[in-house]
Design a protein around this motif. Structure first.
Motif, mmCIF file in Angstrom:
data_model
loop_
_atom_site.group_PDB
_atom_site.id
_atom_site.type_symbol
_atom_site.label_atom_id
_atom_site.label_comp_id
_atom_site.label_asym_id
_atom_site.label_seq_id
_atom_site.Cartn_x
_atom_site.Cartn_y
_atom_site.Cartn_z
ATOM 1 N N ALA A 111 1.042 -1.132 0.221
ATOM 2 C CA ALA A 111 -0.039 0.067 -0.268
ATOM 3 C C ALA A 111 0.922 1.108 0.061
ATOM 4 N N ARG A 112 0.482 2.517 -0.540
ATOM 5 C CA ARG A 112 1.009 3.610 -0.479
ATOM 6 C C ARG A 112 0.319 4.115 0.570
ATOM 7 N N SER A 113 -0.523 4.217 0.910
ATOM 8 C CA SER A 113 -0.181 4.434 2.474
ATOM 9 C C SER A 113 -1.676 3.921 3.500
ATOM 10 N N GLY A 114 -1.919 4.384 4.158
ATOM 11 C CA GLY A 114 -1.939 3.555 5.349
ATOM 12 C C GLY A 114 -1.625 3.153 5.975
ATOM 13 N N HIS A 115 -2.143 2.058 7.400
ATOM 14 C CA HIS A 115 -1.372 1.664 7.579
ATOM 15 C C HIS A 115 -1.234 -0.475 7.320
ATOM 16 N N TYR A 116 -2.924 -0.581 7.227
ATOM 17 C CA TYR A 116 -3.361 -2.160 7.292
ATOM 18 C C TYR A 116 -3.744 -2.173 5.956
ATOM 19 N N ASP A 117 -3.704 -3.404 4.700
ATOM 20 C CA ASP A 117 -4.182 -3.710 3.562
ATOM 21 C C ASP A 117 -5.238 -4.347 3.792
#
Length: 136
Positions: A111-117
């Motif tokens: 993921a380019r952003s965020g913590h979890y996918d």
């Protein structure tokens, strides 16, 4: 000693082909998988049969078959792609190196952003692995 520019270019090109690009490391977040990672983020490389060009063509087709995918960069032995989520349009970036010596495709998908996918990148790689399997 003076070296002709064409010879220098040929030497640099051969060196570039000999060393496949390095994959971007996964961040210290649970939103990335890679053949180069350790722990939960690590996945096995994808084996391939045939030539590098055949493996690259099959990989290109498998990526294109995924919804909301875009190949952003391609060169011999390397593909970079982006995948957008359906609802919010979050972007996951993936890199694939076709390792001729080991006969595997090494990768990184995160993921380019965020913590979890929520396991989306692992599922994507599993789908690509299935699409590239000889039995498929």
């Amino acid at each position: 000693m003076k070296v002709a520019p064409a010879l220098v270019f040929a030497m640099l090109s051969a060196a570039a082909l000999a060393a496949p690009p390095a994959l971007t490391p996964c961040p210290d977040k649970p939103n990335c998988v890679s053949t180069e990672a350790s722990g939960k983020a690590q996945m096995a490389p994808i084996p391939f049969a045939g030539t590098v060009a055949e493996a690259q063509d099959a990989l290109r087709r498998a990526i294109a078959a995924q919804a909301r995918s875009t190949i952003t960069r391609e060169e011999p032995g390397f593909i970079a792609a982006e995948f957008r989520s359906r609802v919010f349009g979050f972007v996951d970036a993936a890199e694939f190196v076709i390792d001729a010596d080991a006969r595997v495709i090494r990768f990184r998908s995160g993921a380019r952003s965020g913590h979890y996918d929520f396991g989306v990148n692992r599922e994507r790689i599993d789908a690509l692995r299935a699409a590239l399997s000889p039995a498929h």
